[in-house]
Design an enzyme around this catalytic site. Structure first.
Site, PDB file in Angstrom:
ATOM      1  N   TYR A 188       0.443  -1.400   0.185  1.00 27.10           N
ATOM      2  CA  TYR A 188      -0.166  -0.027   0.067  1.00 27.10           C
ATOM      3  C   TYR A 188       1.077   1.338  -0.062  1.00 27.10           C
ATOM      4  CZ  TYR A 188      -3.180   3.329   1.865  1.00 27.10           C
ATOM      5  OH  TYR A 188      -3.845   4.519   2.284  1.00 27.10           O
TER       6      TYR A 188
ATOM      7  N   ASP B 121      11.772 -12.853  -0.574  1.00 26.64           N
ATOM      8  CA  ASP B 121      11.402 -12.777   0.473  1.00 26.64           C
ATOM      9  C   ASP B 121      13.033 -12.349   1.436  1.00 26.64           C
ATOM     10  OD1 ASP B 121      11.087 -13.169   3.779  1.00 26.64           O
ATOM     11  OD2 ASP B 121      10.485 -14.736   2.976  1.00 26.64           O
TER      12      ASP B 121
ATOM     13  N   PHE C  29      10.031  -0.455   3.994  1.00 25.40           N
ATOM     14  CA  PHE C  29       8.645  -0.577   4.109  1.00 25.40           C
ATOM     15  C   PHE C  29       7.849  -1.955   4.333  1.00 25.40           C
ATOM     16  CE2 PHE C  29       7.943   2.907   0.931  1.00 25.40           C
ATOM     17  CZ  PHE C  29       7.583   3.576   1.803  1.00 25.40           C
TER      18      PHE C  29
ATOM     19  N   SER D  24       5.887   3.059  13.900  1.00 25.94           N
ATOM     20  CA  SER D  24       4.037   3.575  13.145  1.00 25.94           C
ATOM     21  C   SER D  24       3.830   4.183  15.199  1.00 25.94           C
ATOM     22  CB  SER D  24       3.370   2.032  13.410  1.00 25.94           C
ATOM     23  OG  SER D  24       2.595   1.668  13.879  1.00 25.94           O
TER      24      SER D  24
ATOM     25  N   TYR E 150       2.825  -6.602  16.821  1.00 27.07           N
ATOM     26  CA  TYR E 150       3.307  -6.130  15.542  1.00 27.07           C
ATOM     27  C   TYR E 150       4.194  -4.523  16.372  1.00 27.07           C
ATOM     28  CZ  TYR E 150       2.798  -2.186  12.310  1.00 27.07           C
ATOM     29  OH  TYR E 150       3.037  -1.455  11.845  1.00 27.07           O
TER      30      TYR E 150
ATOM     31  N   LYS F 291       8.303  -2.895  15.600  1.00 25.29           N
ATOM     32  CA  LYS F 291       8.254  -1.519  15.518  1.00 25.29           C
ATOM     33  C   LYS F 291       9.319  -0.325  16.586  1.00 25.29           C
ATOM     34  CE  LYS F 291       6.567  -1.525  11.381  1.00 25.29           C
ATOM     35  NZ  LYS F 291       7.712  -1.561  10.089  1.00 25.29           N
TER      36      LYS F 291
ATOM     37  N   TYR G   5       4.081   6.817  11.672  1.00 21.58           N
ATOM     38  CA  TYR G   5       3.172   6.880  10.870  1.00 21.58           C
ATOM     39  C   TYR G   5       2.232   6.889  11.648  1.00 21.58           C
ATOM     40  CZ  TYR G   5       5.934   5.100   7.188  1.00 21.58           C
ATOM     41  OH  TYR G   5       6.635   4.051   6.113  1.00 21.58           O
TER      42      TYR G   5
ATOM     43  N   ASN H 257      -9.305  -2.205   9.684  1.00 20.73           N
ATOM     44  CA  ASN H 257      -8.933  -1.050   9.317  1.00 20.73           C
ATOM     45  C   ASN H 257      -9.704  -0.183   8.861  1.00 20.73           C
ATOM     46  OD1 ASN H 257      -5.574  -1.268   8.252  1.00 20.73           O
ATOM     47  ND2 ASN H 257      -5.657  -0.715  10.818  1.00 20.73           N
TER      48      ASN H 257
ATOM     49  N   ARG I 261     -13.439  -2.161  21.396  1.00 26.04           N
ATOM     50  CA  ARG I 261     -13.278  -2.901  20.356  1.00 26.04           C
ATOM     51  C   ARG I 261     -11.415  -3.676  21.673  1.00 26.04           C
ATOM     52  NH1 ARG I 261     -10.372  -2.908  14.711  1.00 26.04           N
ATOM     53  NH2 ARG I 261      -8.706  -0.656  15.792  1.00 26.04           N
TER      54      ARG I 261
HETATM   55  P1  NAD Z   1       1.435  -3.568   3.524  1.00 27.96           P
HETATM   56  O1  NAD Z   1       0.922  -5.516   3.559  1.00 27.96           O
HETATM   57  O2  NAD Z   1       0.354  -3.251   2.222  1.00 27.96           O
HETATM   58  O3  NAD Z   1       2.972  -3.585   2.614  1.00 27.96           O
HETATM   59  C1  NAD Z   1       3.958  -4.249   2.729  1.00 27.96           C
HETATM   60  C2  NAD Z   1       5.132  -4.756   1.638  1.00 27.96           C
HETATM   61  O4  NAD Z   1       6.176  -6.058   2.553  1.00 27.96           O
HETATM   62  C3  NAD Z   1       3.443  -6.542   1.522  1.00 27.96           C
HETATM   63  O5  NAD Z   1       3.506  -6.073   0.160  1.00 27.96           O
HETATM   64  C4  NAD Z   1       4.190  -7.514   1.613  1.00 27.96           C
HETATM   65  O6  NAD Z   1       3.901  -8.418   0.515  1.00 27.96           O
HETATM   66  C5  NAD Z   1       5.904  -6.882   1.887  1.00 27.96           C
HETATM   67  N1  NAD Z   1       6.190  -7.762   2.935  1.00 27.96           N
HETATM   68  C6  NAD Z   1       6.616  -8.414   3.701  1.00 27.96           C
HETATM   69  N2  NAD Z   1       7.755  -9.336   4.553  1.00 27.96           N
HETATM   70  C7  NAD Z   1       8.347  -8.977   3.785  1.00 27.96           C
HETATM   71  C8  NAD Z   1       9.438  -9.417   3.302  1.00 27.96           C
HETATM   72  N3  NAD Z   1       9.912 -10.650   4.118  1.00 27.96           N
HETATM   73  N4  NAD Z   1       9.770  -9.739   2.583  1.00 27.96           N
HETATM   74  C9  NAD Z   1       9.612  -9.832   0.914  1.00 27.96           C
HETATM   75  N5  NAD Z   1       8.508  -8.457   1.146  1.00 27.96           N
HETATM   76  C10 NAD Z   1       8.227  -8.608   2.126  1.00 27.96           C
HETATM   77  O7  NAD Z   1       1.978  -2.483   4.577  1.00 27.96           O
HETATM   78  P2  NAD Z   1       1.089  -0.841   4.289  1.00 27.96           P
HETATM   79  O8  NAD Z   1       0.327  -1.096   4.820  1.00 27.96           O
HETATM   80  O9  NAD Z   1       1.928   0.157   2.590  1.00 27.96           O
HETATM   81  O10 NAD Z   1       3.234  -0.543   5.549  1.00 27.96           O
HETATM   82  C11 NAD Z   1       4.205  -0.231   5.116  1.00 27.96           C
HETATM   83  C12 NAD Z   1       4.609  -0.073   6.712  1.00 27.96           C
HETATM   84  O11 NAD Z   1       4.258   0.493   6.450  1.00 27.96           O
HETATM   85  C13 NAD Z   1       4.957  -1.257   7.245  1.00 27.96           C
HETATM   86  O12 NAD Z   1       6.086  -1.373   7.808  1.00 27.96           O
HETATM   87  C14 NAD Z   1       4.105  -1.228   8.216  1.00 27.96           C
HETATM   88  O13 NAD Z   1       4.310  -1.804   9.545  1.00 27.96           O
HETATM   89  C15 NAD Z   1       4.338   0.577   8.246  1.00 27.96           C
HETATM   90  N6  NAD Z   1       2.831   1.371   8.727  1.00 27.96           N
HETATM   91  C16 NAD Z   1       2.164   0.349   8.081  1.00 27.96           C
HETATM   92  C17 NAD Z   1       0.541   2.083   8.953  1.00 27.96           C
HETATM   93  C18 NAD Z   1      -0.441   1.570   7.927  1.00 27.96           C
HETATM   94  O14 NAD Z   1      -1.946   2.137   8.925  1.00 27.96           O
HETATM   95  N7  NAD Z   1      -1.100   1.370   6.876  1.00 27.96           N
HETATM   96  C19 NAD Z   1       1.094   2.543   9.519  1.00 27.96           C
HETATM   97  C20 NAD Z   1       1.915   2.611  10.417  1.00 27.96           C
HETATM   98  C21 NAD Z   1       3.191   2.032   9.653  1.00 27.96           C
HETATM   99  C1  WQD Z   2      -9.135   3.325  13.496  1.00 30.42           C
HETATM  100  C2  WQD Z   2     -10.578   4.055  14.545  1.00 30.42           C
HETATM  101  C3  WQD Z   2     -11.420   1.426  15.608  1.00 30.42           C
HETATM  102  C4  WQD Z   2     -12.807  -0.472  12.319  1.00 30.42           C
HETATM  103  C5  WQD Z   2      -4.424   0.818  12.880  1.00 30.42           C
HETATM  104  C6  WQD Z   2      -3.081  -0.534  13.827  1.00 30.42           C
HETATM  105  C7  WQD Z   2      -1.622   0.375  14.441  1.00 30.42           C
HETATM  106  C8  WQD Z   2      -1.045   1.647  12.679  1.00 30.42           C
HETATM  107  C9  WQD Z   2      -2.592   1.808  11.744  1.00 30.42           C
HETATM  108  C10 WQD Z   2      -0.211   0.077  11.487  1.00 30.42           C
HETATM  109  C11 WQD Z   2     -10.409   2.952  15.602  1.00 30.42           C
HETATM  110  C12 WQD Z   2     -12.941   2.976  15.215  1.00 30.42           C
HETATM  111  C13 WQD Z   2     -12.864   0.431  12.946  1.00 30.42           C
HETATM  112  C14 WQD Z   2     -14.263  -0.306  12.396  1.00 30.42           C
HETATM  113  C15 WQD Z   2     -14.331   0.722  14.348  1.00 30.42           C
HETATM  114  N1  WQD Z   2      -0.898   0.704  11.980  1.00 30.42           N
HETATM  115  N2  WQD Z   2     -13.011   1.146  13.976  1.00 30.42           N
HETATM  116  N3  WQD Z   2     -14.712   0.110  13.283  1.00 30.42           N
HETATM  117  O1  WQD Z   2      -6.105   0.765  15.360  1.00 30.42           O
HETATM  118  O2  WQD Z   2      -6.120   3.151  15.366  1.00 30.42           O
HETATM  119  O3  WQD Z   2      -4.594   1.388  13.805  1.00 30.42           O
HETATM  120  O4  WQD Z   2      -3.961   0.766  12.017  1.00 30.42           O
HETATM  121  O5  WQD Z   2       0.995   0.881  12.525  1.00 30.42           O
HETATM  122  O6  WQD Z   2      -0.709   0.702  14.166  1.00 30.42           O
HETATM  123  O7  WQD Z   2      -3.021  -0.322  15.461  1.00 30.42           O
HETATM  124  O8  WQD Z   2      -6.815   1.331  13.261  1.00 30.42           O
HETATM  125  O9  WQD Z   2      -8.435   1.843  11.353  1.00 30.42           O
HETATM  126  O10 WQD Z   2      -7.962  -0.166  12.592  1.00 30.42           O
HETATM  127  O11 WQD Z   2      -9.153   1.935  13.841  1.00 30.42           O
HETATM  128  O12 WQD Z   2     -14.601   1.291  14.434  1.00 30.42           O
HETATM  129  O13 WQD Z   2     -14.908  -1.431  11.540  1.00 30.42           O
HETATM  130  O14 WQD Z   2     -12.517   2.887  13.798  1.00 30.42           O
HETATM  131  O15 WQD Z   2     -11.730   1.023  17.270  1.00 30.42           O
HETATM  132  O16 WQD Z   2     -11.028   3.823  16.634  1.00 30.42           O
HETATM  133  P1  WQD Z   2      -5.783   1.808  14.526  1.00 30.42           P
HETATM  134  P2  WQD Z   2      -8.117   1.684  12.984  1.00 30.42           P
END
Ligand code: NAD
Ligand code: WQD
Length: 356
Positions: free
Chosen positions: A26, A74, A97, A141, A166, A170, A194, A216, A312
């Site tokens: 993503y 991988d 990422f 994160s 998870y 981080k 983020y 999410n 939740r």
């Molecule tokens: P995503 O799952 O869409 O993208 C991560 C990608 O990494 C995937 O395409 C997956 O196939 C690849 N991957 C995972 N393990 C791998 C491995 N061992 N080797 C090669 N490829 C591998 O996730 P995203 O939302 O794009 O997140 C990107 C980064 O940002 C992650 O590190 C995630 O923890 C961090 N992050 C995401 C969010 C969020 O809400 N999306 C919030 C905070 C931090």
């Molecule tokens: C947001 C709000 C839910 C779904 C997660 C990870 C965090 C980070 C970002 C990676 C909350 C509410 C949700 C639903 C709802 N990712 N909700 N009904 O939990 O803030 O964070 O994503 O690093 O680590 O924990 O995000 O989108 O799940 O929830 O009411 O069906 O929406 O309770 O208040 P969250 P979320």
């Protein structure tokens, strides 16, 4: 010391490269778009596609008109990872990422998360050092803050609150990187924490592709509007917030992508004051779940079928970012608001498909 070969690659590709791990995911794919559109660097990706599809590369190409190569490897496999690095001698920076990221799944499969996220980070650090790539950006994160006492949270807010395996990957990932930069002087690191990345590319041609049932908020909203989820639940209506629902700092994925370009330029231009620095990426504005739903309905004209349900487990009540340091040091701030987040997310959902 590894020698990088690849005469053919050297001869024909003069543009310097940025290696994006997780480039089919993503945030990685949106960052690839922004890098390509900026035009200064070529993108190379390593993604095993454990949580994505290889055809993401085609979606990016449809937007930018440019190809990028994904190596389906991988990152836990050091030799296979080295073999990719060996093919290029002009990578100037790595944006790491790739990680497993589902909070709930990490509680069920902690060892899988530790193995994947730690090993891949260790291997990326090894390769950056071996192949003389001096600039590394790490995806961290806001989940490492856990429940906080004071809002907004700045980078100085204590980070002892990882509530899931998870989040722990981080938190420890950041600690590993701090020790890493102390142990060598070739590679410097910026970690970006983020908040809640949401939304899609404004064209509606690229966005988050939930492989499993989404948990999410924004994909749940768009799938409810699309009739895929019959009714969505708002988790908790009795919190001590302005409307009883939880508050988060939702940030447009394109703004997040731009922050990576700023952070990389910052390192490339040697503007960093320390070999390891960390920045929050958020808008600074807290939005409640109900407000997010209202914004979606107002922007798209879609009525959402929802009800207030139980809280939740594990949810923090409210969290949003103080991103002053990213503004002052990286020159980055968000440009897009909740309306653009919701409009683009809906455009992408319509592209993926609606049932009604
Ligand atoms: P995503 O799952 O869409 O993208 C991560 C990608 O990494 C995937 O395409 C997956 O196939 C690849 N991957 C995972 N393990 C791998 C491995 N061992 N080797 C090669 N490829 C591998 O996730 P995203 O939302 O794009 O997140 C990107 C980064 O940002 C992650 O590190 C995630 O923890 C961090 N992050 C995401 C969010 C969020 O809400 N999306 C919030 C905070 C931090
Ligand atoms: C947001 C709000 C839910 C779904 C997660 C990870 C965090 C980070 C970002 C990676 C909350 C509410 C949700 C639903 C709802 N990712 N909700 N009904 O939990 O803030 O964070 O994503 O690093 O680590 O924990 O995000 O989108 O799940 O929830 O009411 O069906 O929406 O309770 O208040 P969250 P979320």
């Amino acid at each position: 010391m590894e020698q990088r070969g690849g005469e053919a690659v050297r001869k024909f590709n003069l543009m310097k490269k940025i290696l994006v791990t997780g480039g089919c995911g993503y945030i990685g794919s949106h960052t690839a778009i922004e890098i390509q559109q900026q035009g200064k660097y070529e993108v190379i990706s390593i993604d095993s596609c454990i949580n994505s599809h290889e055809n993401t590369v085609d979606r990016v190409k449809a937007i930018t008109g440019k190809d990028y190569k994904n190596h389906k490897v991988d990152l836990v496999d050091l030799e296979a990872t080295r073999a990719v690095f060996r093919q290029y001698d002009d990578i100037v920076g790595v944006i790491h990422f790739a990680a497993l990221k589902a909070v709930g799944e990490s509680v069920e499969k902690p060892m899988e998360y530790y193995h994947n996220n730690f090993e891949s980070l260790i291997n990326i650090c090894k390769c950056c050092e071996e192949f003389n790539i001096p600039n590394l950006i790490f995806s961290s994160s806001c989940s490492i803050y856990g429940n906080v006492e004071k809002l907004p949270v700045s980078e100085d807010t204590p980070t002892s609150g990882a509530e899931s395996p998870y989040a722990y990957t981080k938190l420890v990932g950041e600690e590993m990187l701090k020790a890493y930069v102390r142990s060598q002087d070739k590679v410097k690191v910026v970690a970006l924490r983020y908040f809640n990345p949401v939304g899609s590319h404004p064209t509606g041609l690229n966005g988050e592709l939930p492989i499993n049932k989404p948990t999410n908020l924004v994909p749940v909203i768009t799938q409810t509007a699309a009739g895929i989820i019959p009714k969505m639940m708002v988790f908790g209506g009795d919190y001590d917030t302005r409307d009883g629902s939880c508050i988060r700092d939702y940030i447009h994925v394109v703004d997040i992508a731009e922050a990576h370009i700023k952070a990389l330029d910052y390192l490339l231009e040697n503007k960093n004051q320390a070999p390891y620095e960390v920045y929050n990426l958020g808008t600074g504005e807290g939005i409640s779940v109900i407000e997010a739903i209202n914004a979606f309905e107002a922007v798209t004209g879609q009525k959402l079928n929802y009800e207030i349900a139980d809280r939740r487990a594990g949810d923090v009540v409210a969290i949003y970012s103080d991103s002053t340091q990213a503004l002052e040091r990286l020159g980055w701030k968000t440009k897009l608001g909740i309306e653009e987040m919701m409009a683009s997310a809906w455009k992408w959902q319509k592209n993926l498909g609606v049932k009604k």
